[in-house]
Write an enzyme that holds these catalytic residues in place. Structure first.
Site, PDB file in Angstrom:
ATOM      1  N   ASP A  39       0.889  -1.270   0.060  1.00 20.49           N
ATOM      2  CA  ASP A  39      -0.192   0.027   0.089  1.00 20.49           C
ATOM      3  C   ASP A  39       0.858   1.163  -0.089  1.00 20.49           C
ATOM      4  O   ASP A  39       2.077   1.167   0.624  1.00 20.49           O
ATOM      5  CB  ASP A  39      -0.930   0.011   1.318  1.00 20.49           C
ATOM      6  CG  ASP A  39      -2.406   0.792   0.823  1.00 20.49           C
ATOM      7  OD1 ASP A  39      -3.341   0.356   0.948  1.00 20.49           O
ATOM      8  OD2 ASP A  39      -1.948   2.166   0.959  1.00 20.49           O
ATOM      9  N   LEU A 281     -35.082  -6.458   1.341  1.00 20.78           N
ATOM     10  CA  LEU A 281     -36.531  -5.730   1.228  1.00 20.78           C
ATOM     11  C   LEU A 281     -36.638  -5.092   2.363  1.00 20.78           C
ATOM     12  O   LEU A 281     -38.103  -5.114   2.802  1.00 20.78           O
ATOM     13  CB  LEU A 281     -37.359  -6.709   0.867  1.00 20.78           C
ATOM     14  CG  LEU A 281     -37.750  -7.189  -0.713  1.00 20.78           C
ATOM     15  CD1 LEU A 281     -38.929  -8.011  -0.920  1.00 20.78           C
ATOM     16  CD2 LEU A 281     -37.854  -6.020  -1.381  1.00 20.78           C
ATOM     17  N   ALA A 283     -37.337  -1.871   4.393  1.00 16.83           N
ATOM     18  CA  ALA A 283     -37.596  -0.405   4.208  1.00 16.83           C
ATOM     19  C   ALA A 283     -36.820   0.370   5.304  1.00 16.83           C
ATOM     20  O   ALA A 283     -36.699  -0.162   6.370  1.00 16.83           O
ATOM     21  CB  ALA A 283     -39.029  -0.152   4.282  1.00 16.83           C
ATOM     22  N   GLY A 288     -25.805   3.107   1.800  1.00 20.91           N
ATOM     23  CA  GLY A 288     -24.843   3.933   1.774  1.00 20.91           C
ATOM     24  C   GLY A 288     -23.325   3.204   1.511  1.00 20.91           C
ATOM     25  O   GLY A 288     -23.343   2.165   1.049  1.00 20.91           O
ATOM     26  N   CYS A 291     -19.181   1.565  -1.442  1.00 18.84           N
ATOM     27  CA  CYS A 291     -19.637   0.680  -2.775  1.00 18.84           C
ATOM     28  C   CYS A 291     -21.047   1.124  -3.558  1.00 18.84           C
ATOM     29  O   CYS A 291     -21.030   1.738  -4.626  1.00 18.84           O
ATOM     30  CB  CYS A 291     -19.579  -0.770  -2.566  1.00 18.84           C
ATOM     31  SG  CYS A 291     -18.155  -1.453  -2.262  1.00 18.84           S
ATOM     32  N   LYS A 294     -21.516   4.928  -5.165  1.00 21.03           N
ATOM     33  CA  LYS A 294     -20.612   5.310  -6.215  1.00 21.03           C
ATOM     34  C   LYS A 294     -20.606   4.252  -7.187  1.00 21.03           C
ATOM     35  O   LYS A 294     -20.508   4.462  -8.596  1.00 21.03           O
ATOM     36  CB  LYS A 294     -19.071   5.475  -5.780  1.00 21.03           C
ATOM     37  CG  LYS A 294     -18.633   4.156  -4.986  1.00 21.03           C
ATOM     38  CD  LYS A 294     -17.214   3.606  -5.811  1.00 21.03           C
ATOM     39  CE  LYS A 294     -16.899   2.569  -5.324  1.00 21.03           C
ATOM     40  NZ  LYS A 294     -16.091   1.517  -6.118  1.00 21.03           N
ATOM     41  N   ARG A 361     -18.500   5.944   4.934  1.00 21.81           N
ATOM     42  CA  ARG A 361     -18.370   6.498   3.817  1.00 21.81           C
ATOM     43  C   ARG A 361     -19.815   6.679   3.239  1.00 21.81           C
ATOM     44  O   ARG A 361     -20.440   5.584   3.501  1.00 21.81           O
ATOM     45  CB  ARG A 361     -17.383   5.645   2.646  1.00 21.81           C
ATOM     46  CG  ARG A 361     -15.908   5.956   2.861  1.00 21.81           C
ATOM     47  CD  ARG A 361     -15.297   4.826   1.935  1.00 21.81           C
ATOM     48  NE  ARG A 361     -15.335   3.731   2.255  1.00 21.81           N
ATOM     49  CZ  ARG A 361     -14.497   2.720   1.660  1.00 21.81           C
ATOM     50  NH1 ARG A 361     -13.867   3.053   0.632  1.00 21.81           N
ATOM     51  NH2 ARG A 361     -14.837   1.562   1.893  1.00 21.81           N
TER      52      ARG A 361
HETATM   53  N1  LIG Z   1     -15.044  -2.343   0.701  1.00 29.00           N
HETATM   54  C1  LIG Z   1     -15.850  -3.213   0.263  1.00 29.00           C
HETATM   55  O1  LIG Z   1     -16.728  -4.051   1.065  1.00 29.00           O
HETATM   56  C2  LIG Z   1     -15.610  -3.736  -1.090  1.00 29.00           C
HETATM   57  C3  LIG Z   1     -16.534  -4.945  -1.676  1.00 29.00           C
HETATM   58  C4  LIG Z   1     -16.312  -5.232  -2.905  1.00 29.00           C
HETATM   59  C5  LIG Z   1     -15.312  -4.252  -3.985  1.00 29.00           C
HETATM   60  N2  LIG Z   1     -14.759  -3.398  -3.296  1.00 29.00           N
HETATM   61  C6  LIG Z   1     -14.071  -2.617  -4.140  1.00 29.00           C
HETATM   62  O2  LIG Z   1     -12.750  -2.665  -3.842  1.00 29.00           O
HETATM   63  C7  LIG Z   1     -11.772  -1.436  -4.144  1.00 29.00           C
HETATM   64  C8  LIG Z   1     -11.157  -1.094  -2.837  1.00 29.00           C
HETATM   65  O3  LIG Z   1     -12.249  -0.688  -1.940  1.00 29.00           O
HETATM   66  P1  LIG Z   1     -11.950  -0.314  -0.300  1.00 29.00           P
HETATM   67  O4  LIG Z   1     -13.315  -0.313   0.202  1.00 29.00           O
HETATM   68  O5  LIG Z   1     -11.163  -1.569   0.102  1.00 29.00           O
HETATM   69  O6  LIG Z   1     -11.149   1.004  -0.302  1.00 29.00           O
HETATM   70  P2  LIG Z   1     -10.075   1.235   0.680  1.00 29.00           P
HETATM   71  O7  LIG Z   1     -10.273   2.914   0.458  1.00 29.00           O
HETATM   72  O8  LIG Z   1     -10.655   0.897   2.082  1.00 29.00           O
HETATM   73  O9  LIG Z   1      -8.816   0.843   0.342  1.00 29.00           O
HETATM   74  C9  LIG Z   1      -8.049   1.584  -0.756  1.00 29.00           C
HETATM   75  C10 LIG Z   1      -6.703   1.284  -0.553  1.00 29.00           C
HETATM   76  O10 LIG Z   1      -5.773   1.365  -1.831  1.00 29.00           O
HETATM   77  C11 LIG Z   1      -4.703   2.198  -1.410  1.00 29.00           C
HETATM   78  N3  LIG Z   1      -4.188   2.716  -2.273  1.00 29.00           N
HETATM   79  C12 LIG Z   1      -4.512   4.073  -3.163  1.00 29.00           C
HETATM   80  N4  LIG Z   1      -3.720   4.019  -4.116  1.00 29.00           N
HETATM   81  C13 LIG Z   1      -2.890   3.294  -4.067  1.00 29.00           C
HETATM   82  C14 LIG Z   1      -1.607   2.891  -4.943  1.00 29.00           C
HETATM   83  N5  LIG Z   1      -1.375   3.585  -5.996  1.00 29.00           N
HETATM   84  N6  LIG Z   1      -0.890   1.869  -4.672  1.00 29.00           N
HETATM   85  C15 LIG Z   1      -1.153   1.080  -3.770  1.00 29.00           C
HETATM   86  N7  LIG Z   1      -2.329   1.030  -3.020  1.00 29.00           N
HETATM   87  C16 LIG Z   1      -3.027   2.336  -3.043  1.00 29.00           C
HETATM   88  C17 LIG Z   1      -5.296   3.276  -0.121  1.00 29.00           C
HETATM   89  O11 LIG Z   1      -4.250   3.502   0.629  1.00 29.00           O
HETATM   90  C18 LIG Z   1      -6.109   2.005   0.567  1.00 29.00           C
HETATM   91  O12 LIG Z   1      -5.515   1.530   1.605  1.00 29.00           O
HETATM   92  C19 LIG Z   1     -12.833  -0.603  -4.563  1.00 29.00           C
HETATM   93  O13 LIG Z   1     -12.921  -0.562  -6.250  1.00 29.00           O
HETATM   94  C20 LIG Z   1     -14.371  -1.183  -4.099  1.00 29.00           C
HETATM   95  O14 LIG Z   1     -15.503  -0.705  -4.756  1.00 29.00           O
HETATM   96  C21 LIG Z   1     -15.140  -3.047  -2.118  1.00 29.00           C
END
Ligand SMILES: NC(=O)c1ccc[n+]([C@@H]2O[C@H](COP(=O)([O-])OP(=O)(O)OC[C@H]3O[C@@H](n4cnc5c(N)ncnc54)[C@H](O)[C@@H]3O)[C@@H](O)[C@H]2O)c1
Length: 486
Positions: A39, A281, A283, A288, A291, A294, A361
């Site tokens: 990360d 389902l 209500a 929010g 995911c 957005k 978020r």
């Molecule tokens: N959170 C969920 O429940 C969930 C479920 C399914 C899919 N997703 C998808 O997974 C992806 C990540 O979601 P998240 O909730 O874990 O987000 P998050 O913000 O918790 O984690 C993202 C991580 O990426 C790191 N990061 C940013 N730029 C970087 C880079 N250049 N190199 C390395 N690391 C970098 C950030 O520091 C952060 O730790 C998104 O596309 C989201 O839509 C999330």
């Protein structure tokens, strides 16, 4: 450890260690693989390396510590080390909404790919797990090909469906594994001509990932292989469907509010139809999180770019219905305060976007707390796990250290996130604290009759005000608190 047996141990990196990536890294190690988490956030990496998950996710601490101790899991900020570590690289970086449009912002994803690919030597497989717009793989593959001077890099997309709060279990026991691969790829590299050559299941990437997930697949989990575009679309279509289901019942609840129907009884009744199903389902205050909101916006924005905007124009309405729930709750609180919340004490129980998570978020609970504060209410917020994150986003709200403390002198108490401790709270726990016994159940998760019997004015979002108390959800064993949004 859920073993693959030593013969199945593979080396892999997970780039991006947030909610998705940290869980994936720890769970891949739990399967027996050797994993390096990467990360750009040094504080996050230090915390993970020290065995502390920097967010709340039930059960993840244990998996993390066990695999750190076993030496199967390490963390770094060094992409050169990642490139040397293994030949499989998962991408779990964030793909948030762009600041000036509904589309997805792929800046972090592109930057992670650039950082990694520059260091690669030999044959590698990059496996995207982040949620991306359809067409991303085609673009990334071209970028990778241009960047990979000393390496042959294959690309697969393996979307993630985990739910926060159940992330470990969802990763180790998923409903299905979806893998999109490049049909031009053979073991000899990219076939010339660009025409589809290899059935998806037989592409090298699909076969490699079948080995990565061997023990999960052997447990009976469906392993679904397909082309890139389909895999990208599966994820956003699933989220669009779930969002639509929630907004459907919330739209019906708007009718119930004025016509006097009971949306919970209605959901129970239609949910008995197996074609409809009872889950998702419930209500209430709507969805929010990081995911659903957005993802539906990015999906609609991509459809516009592809010239098929009308195909997904209904998602705008899904979003509108969802946002109207927040406004409806604010309106309900104002009416409970004779038209204005100015100078009134309001307790908001819940700040996380859903229970069993500290993620704030786009949290409906926190959005409502902030709205009420902007209208002059004195708002006190309590959440079992999300206080630190909430205070970071809205530092000017008052944060109490328990539900009764938040409710002290309150004229209205709102249950905005269906944490079990709120669902099981007895009226007596708050009765002595409040100035007025008025509770608004924005998640329809309380036993309204019990609150009314204890002398409270119980009102549920989605029911006509002053109408009969909404019964607690009980049919089919699905309660609001046991169900969780993605
Ligand atoms: N959170 C969920 O429940 C969930 C479920 C399914 C899919 N997703 C998808 O997974 C992806 C990540 O979601 P998240 O909730 O874990 O987000 P998050 O913000 O918790 O984690 C993202 C991580 O990426 C790191 N990061 C940013 N730029 C970087 C880079 N250049 N190199 C390395 N690391 C970098 C950030 O520091 C952060 O730790 C998104 O596309 C989201 O839509 C999330």
């Amino acid at each position: 450890m859920r073993g693959t047996g030593s013969h199945g141990v593979m080396k892999m990196t997970v780039i991006g260690c947030g909610y998705l990536g940290a869980t994936h890294a720890a769970c891949m190690a739990e399967l027996g693989h050797e994993v390096l988490g990467v990360d750009v956030d040094a504080a996050k990496i230090d915390s993970l390396a020290a065995g502390t998950v920097p967010f709340f996710e039930p059960g993840l601490d244990d998996v993390l510590r066990r695999n750190l101790a076993a030496g199967r899991l390490r963390f770094t900020t060094d992409f050169a080390e990642a490139a040397r570590f293994g030949r499989i690289h998962f991408l779990g970086v964030g793909t948030p909404q762009q600041q000036t449009s509904g589309a997805a912002d792929l800046t972090a994803l592109r930057s992670a790919v650039r950082e990694l690919v520059g260091h690669l030597r030999g044959a590698h497989l990059i496996v995207g797990k982040s949620t991306v717009p359809v067409g991303t793989c085609v673009e990334l593959a071209d970028e990778i090909a241009a960047l990979a001077r000393h390496a042959s890099v294959d690309l697969a997309w393996n979307p993630e469906f985990l739910r926060e709060g159940f992330a470990v279990d969802d990763t180790l026991r998923p409903d299905r594994i979806v893998v999109g691969t490049d049909p031009r790829r053979t073991t000899a590299g990219v076939a010339p001509g660009g025409a589809a050559q290899t059935p998806a299941a037989q592409t090298p990437a699909a076969q490699t990932l079948a080995e990565v997930y061997r023990s999960i697949i052997d447990d009976g989990t469906p392993y679904l292989t397909m082309d890139w575009a389909t895999a990208e679309l599966v994820k956003v279509s699933a989220n669009a469907f779930l969002a639509t289901k929630i907004s459907f019942i919330n739209a019906i609840s708007e009718i119930c509010e004025v016509a006097g129907g009971d949306v919970t009884a209605l959901a129970d009744a239609i949910g008995h139809d197996a074609r409809i199903g009872r889950r998702f389902l419930n209500a209430g205050l709507g969805f929010g999180g990081g995911c659903l909101p957005k993802d539906i916006r990015a999906f609609a924005a991509r459809a516009e770019e592809l010239g098929v905007g009308p195909a997904l124009s209904f998602l705008r309405e899904v979003d509108e219905v969802n946002m109207r729930r927040r406004a409806a709750l604010v309106g309900m609180v104002e009416r409970a305060c004779d038209g204005s919340v100015l100078g009134r004490n309001v307790a908001v129980l819940g700040a996380a976007f859903k229970p069993e998570s500290d993620d704030v978020r786009d949290s409906p609970a926190l959005a409502v707390a902030a709205q009420l504060s902007l209208r002059g209410a004195r708002v006190a917020v309590f959440d079992p796990k999300a206080m630190v994150n909430a205070a970071r986003v809205f530092p000017t709200l008052r944060y109490a250290d328990s539900a009764p403390a938040a409710a002290r002198d309150a004229e209205v108490v709102i249950v905005a996130t269906e944490w079990a401790e709120f669902v099981h709270m007895t009226p007596a726990e708050l009765s002595g604290a409040v100035r007025r016994r008025l509770i608004i159940d924005a998640r329809r998760c309380l036993d309204g009759a019990a609150w009314a019997a204890a002398g409270w004015d119980y009102r549920a979002l989605g029911s006509s005000e002053g109408g009969p108390a909404a019964p607690r959800m009980s049919v089919s064993g699905v309660t609001a608190s046991s169900e969780s949004l993605v």
